[in-house]
Design a protein around this motif. Structure first.
Motif, PDB file in Angstrom:
ATOM      1  N   VAL A 232       0.864  -1.180   0.000  1.00  0.00           N
ATOM      2  CA  VAL A 232       0.000   0.000   0.000  1.00  0.00           C
ATOM      3  C   VAL A 232       0.903   1.233   0.000  1.00  0.00           C
ATOM      4  CG1 VAL A 232      -1.823   1.264   1.195  1.00  0.00           C
ATOM      5  CG2 VAL A 232      -1.799  -1.248   1.256  1.00  0.00           C
ATOM      6  N   ASN A 233       0.929   1.919  -1.141  1.00  0.00           N
ATOM      7  CA  ASN A 233       1.709   3.150  -1.283  1.00  0.00           C
ATOM      8  C   ASN A 233       0.825   4.359  -1.001  1.00  0.00           C
ATOM      9  OD1 ASN A 233       4.400   2.263  -2.758  1.00  0.00           O
ATOM     10  ND2 ASN A 233       2.743   1.161  -3.781  1.00  0.00           N
ATOM     11  N   PHE A 234       1.438   5.395  -0.465  1.00  0.00           N
ATOM     12  CA  PHE A 234       0.752   6.668  -0.262  1.00  0.00           C
ATOM     13  C   PHE A 234       1.453   7.706  -1.136  1.00  0.00           C
ATOM     14  CE2 PHE A 234       0.268   4.267   3.744  1.00  0.00           C
ATOM     15  CZ  PHE A 234      -1.108   4.125   3.729  1.00  0.00           C
ATOM     16  N   LEU A 235       0.691   8.331  -2.009  1.00  0.00           N
ATOM     17  CA  LEU A 235       1.266   9.194  -3.035  1.00  0.00           C
ATOM     18  C   LEU A 235       2.223  10.231  -2.461  1.00  0.00           C
ATOM     19  CD1 LEU A 235       1.303  10.199  -6.047  1.00  0.00           C
ATOM     20  CD2 LEU A 235      -0.412  11.874  -5.298  1.00  0.00           C
ATOM     21  N   ILE A 236       3.440  10.257  -3.006  1.00  0.00           N
ATOM     22  CA  ILE A 236       4.350  11.368  -2.777  1.00  0.00           C
ATOM     23  C   ILE A 236       4.242  12.262  -4.015  1.00  0.00           C
ATOM     24  CG2 ILE A 236       6.734  12.086  -2.469  1.00  0.00           C
ATOM     25  CD1 ILE A 236       7.287   9.448  -1.100  1.00  0.00           C
ATOM     26  N   ALA A 248      -3.873  14.964  -0.449  1.00  0.00           N
ATOM     27  CA  ALA A 248      -5.137  14.386   0.002  1.00  0.00           C
ATOM     28  C   ALA A 248      -5.002  13.510   1.242  1.00  0.00           C
ATOM     29  CB  ALA A 248      -5.751  13.560  -1.139  1.00  0.00           C
ATOM     30  N   LEU A 249      -3.829  13.472   1.879  1.00  0.00           N
ATOM     31  CA  LEU A 249      -3.599  12.498   2.935  1.00  0.00           C
ATOM     32  C   LEU A 249      -3.142  13.131   4.240  1.00  0.00           C
ATOM     33  CD1 LEU A 249      -1.664   9.822   0.842  1.00  0.00           C
ATOM     34  CD2 LEU A 249      -4.065   9.731   1.552  1.00  0.00           C
ATOM     35  N   ASP A 250      -3.511  12.481   5.333  1.00  0.00           N
ATOM     36  CA  ASP A 250      -2.939  12.776   6.647  1.00  0.00           C
ATOM     37  C   ASP A 250      -2.719  11.420   7.331  1.00  0.00           C
ATOM     38  OD1 ASP A 250      -5.301  11.942   8.117  1.00  0.00           O
ATOM     39  OD2 ASP A 250      -6.205  13.854   7.565  1.00  0.00           O
ATOM     40  N   ALA A 273       4.229   0.808   2.051  1.00  0.00           N
ATOM     41  CA  ALA A 273       5.265   1.004   1.047  1.00  0.00           C
ATOM     42  C   ALA A 273       5.591   2.488   0.884  1.00  0.00           C
ATOM     43  CB  ALA A 273       4.832   0.348  -0.261  1.00  0.00           C
ATOM     44  N   GLY A 274       5.722   2.966  -0.370  1.00  0.00           N
ATOM     45  CA  GLY A 274       6.131   4.338  -0.611  1.00  0.00           C
ATOM     46  C   GLY A 274       5.241   5.349   0.107  1.00  0.00           C
ATOM     47  N   GLY A 275       5.849   6.387   0.655  1.00  0.00           N
ATOM     48  CA  GLY A 275       5.102   7.434   1.335  1.00  0.00           C
ATOM     49  C   GLY A 275       4.919   7.218   2.821  1.00  0.00           C
ATOM     50  N   ARG A 276       5.410   6.100   3.338  1.00  0.00           N
ATOM     51  CA  ARG A 276       5.249   5.819   4.775  1.00  0.00           C
ATOM     52  C   ARG A 276       5.827   6.939   5.627  1.00  0.00           C
ATOM     53  NH1 ARG A 276       9.047   3.071   8.229  1.00  0.00           N
ATOM     54  NH2 ARG A 276      10.150   2.253   6.406  1.00  0.00           N
ATOM     55  N   GLU A 277       7.056   7.324   5.336  1.00  0.00           N
ATOM     56  CA  GLU A 277       7.735   8.325   6.149  1.00  0.00           C
ATOM     57  C   GLU A 277       7.112   9.714   5.972  1.00  0.00           C
ATOM     58  OE1 GLU A 277      10.481   5.036   4.891  1.00  0.00           O
ATOM     59  OE2 GLU A 277       9.039   6.329   3.909  1.00  0.00           O
ATOM     60  N   VAL A 278       6.634  10.002   4.763  1.00  0.00           N
ATOM     61  CA  VAL A 278       6.077  11.321   4.445  1.00  0.00           C
ATOM     62  C   VAL A 278       4.704  11.510   5.073  1.00  0.00           C
ATOM     63  CG1 VAL A 278       5.260  12.811   2.568  1.00  0.00           C
ATOM     64  CG2 VAL A 278       7.383  11.508   2.296  1.00  0.00           C
ATOM     65  N   HIS A 279       3.868  10.481   5.005  1.00  0.00           N
ATOM     66  CA  HIS A 279       2.462  10.655   5.392  1.00  0.00           C
ATOM     67  C   HIS A 279       2.108  10.119   6.777  1.00  0.00           C
ATOM     68  CE1 HIS A 279       1.371  12.360   1.580  1.00  0.00           C
ATOM     69  NE2 HIS A 279       1.882  11.341   0.923  1.00  0.00           N
ATOM     70  N   LEU A 280       2.754   9.051   7.231  1.00  0.00           N
ATOM     71  CA  LEU A 280       2.475   8.571   8.592  1.00  0.00           C
ATOM     72  C   LEU A 280       3.299   9.325   9.636  1.00  0.00           C
ATOM     73  CD1 LEU A 280       2.138   4.717   8.116  1.00  0.00           C
ATOM     74  CD2 LEU A 280       0.355   6.330   8.721  1.00  0.00           C
ATOM     75  N   ARG A 281       4.464   9.777   9.236  1.00  0.00           N
ATOM     76  CA  ARG A 281       5.321  10.621  10.074  1.00  0.00           C
ATOM     77  C   ARG A 281       5.500  10.022  11.475  1.00  0.00           C
ATOM     78  NH1 ARG A 281       2.184  14.181   6.972  1.00  0.00           N
ATOM     79  NH2 ARG A 281       0.791  14.830   8.639  1.00  0.00           N
TER      80      ARG A 281
END
Length: 351
Positions: A232-236, A248-250, A273-281
């Motif tokens: 599951v990627n979260f868009l960067i 669109a994410l928090d 997957a991608g975006g874990r560090e950016v969006h889950l923080r």
């Protein structure tokens, strides 16, 4: 308010949620989040215990892709400033496999850009896979674009354990993301992988402007295809890509998506997957309650967290690493990890 524990009971019994129930997971208020996570963890614990599976990514061929995926910094419509290079030499691939083994990853994921691998590149991939398997106790995952069943069979014979090919989003929303291939093209590759007897790995990217129903439809498609591993990627929103302005994410939204996927895909490996560090923080560790897998190191064209920080996060939360054979890793994974482990020279995303 829905009874999240009942959702867990249904998942453990193999019963899918209704669409309205799935919508309720995504629309739940923030004060329900801890209860959702507890329910999702009960399902995760039943199938995966307290183990965390680590994957390591190598971008073995970067950029110069003829596809027009709006999220991707390597596509033909991207102006992102990334390194572009042809297939890496075998020794560089083997160096990356050595890094994966040192970081306690169970799976080495080799990725190349492009629509589908040409003959010479495909032979180089097969050669590299054979050598990695000869040197290391690693599962090997290949992500090579669209594949035929014959190519999937050749990968299995070389020693590949699983093939990644993400559906990325719902059938409805796919034309808003890419026009150079179809949703059915991606489904066909997953089916070819499955027919070849390989483990199927397919997931998606959340946060591209899709609706809740698109998020649900993607999960249901993966369930119907009986996919076994789900990144599951979260868009960067990488500058220079068509989706660079999409926001669109928090962290709470991301966690609700992970809970939903655990309810709908109860026994599957679910990977943040991608975006874990950016969006889950600061809430990254909470993602390990519904999910049981992460990438360690970098992604395809963006940098991940430091390996030591990830291993400490796993240890401090009471989780244990999973060894390549599926058992709990014996010993302290931090014991022989240098204080400042060198980063991969080719940073990485969205696999």
């Amino acid at each position: 308010m829905p009874n999240w524990s009942e959702f867990a009971d249904r998942a453990l019994a193999g019963e899918p949620l209704t669409r309205d129930e799935a919508r309720a997971v995504l629309a739940a208020p923030d004060d329900a989040l801890l209860d959702q996570l507890a329910a999702a963890y009960r399902v995760r614990r039943q199938h995966w215990g307290n183990r965390v599976r680590l994957h390591f990514l190598l971008n073995a061929q970067s950029g110069l892709c003829p596809e027009d995926c709006g999220y991707c910094s390597q596509s033909k419509v991207s102006a992102a400033e990334i390194e572009k290079y042809p297939m890496l030499a075998r020794e560089k691939i083997l160096d990356a496999a050595e890094r994966a083994a040192r970081l306690k990853a169970g799976t080495f994921c080799m990725v190349i850009s492009g629509r589908t691998p040409g003959g010479r590149v495909f032979e180089k991939v097969l050669d590299a896979v054979r050598e990695v398997k000869a040197r290391h106790d690693l599962r090997v995952c290949a992500c090579l674009g669209l594949l035929s069943e014959a190519q999937a069979v050749a990968l299995k014979e070389a020693g590949v354990t699983q093939v990644n090919h993400n559906l990325n989003t719902s059938r409805r929303y796919t034309p808003d993301v890419v026009t150079t291939h179809t949703f059915d093209d991606r489904v066909a590759t997953v089916e070819h992988v499955k027919a070849a007897g390989l483990k199927t790995c397919s997931g998606g990217i959340v946060g591209m402007g899709e609706t809740d129903d698109d998020v649900i439809d993607l999960a249901l498609s993966l369930r119907e295809l009986e996919v076994r591993s789900v990144p599951v990627n979260f868009l960067i929103p990488v500058p220079g890509t068509p989706f660079e302005t999409v926001r669109a994410l928090d962290p709470r939204r991301c966690l609700r998506v992970l809970c939903l996927y655990r309810f709908l895909l109860p026994s599957q490996e679910i990977r943040i997957a991608g975006g874990r560090e950016v969006h889950l923080r600061s809430m990254q560790v909470m993602g390990l309650y519904p999910a049981n897998s992460i990438f360690i190191g970098d992604y395809l064209t963006t940098q991940g967290a430091a390996a030591r920080a990830d291993l400490e996060m796993i240890r401090d939360a009471g989780f244990v690493l999973e060894a390549p054979d599926g058992s709990a890793y014996a010993g302290d994974p931090l014991a022989d990890l240098p204080e400042s482990y060198p980063r991969a020279p080719l940073p990485m995303i969205h696999v």
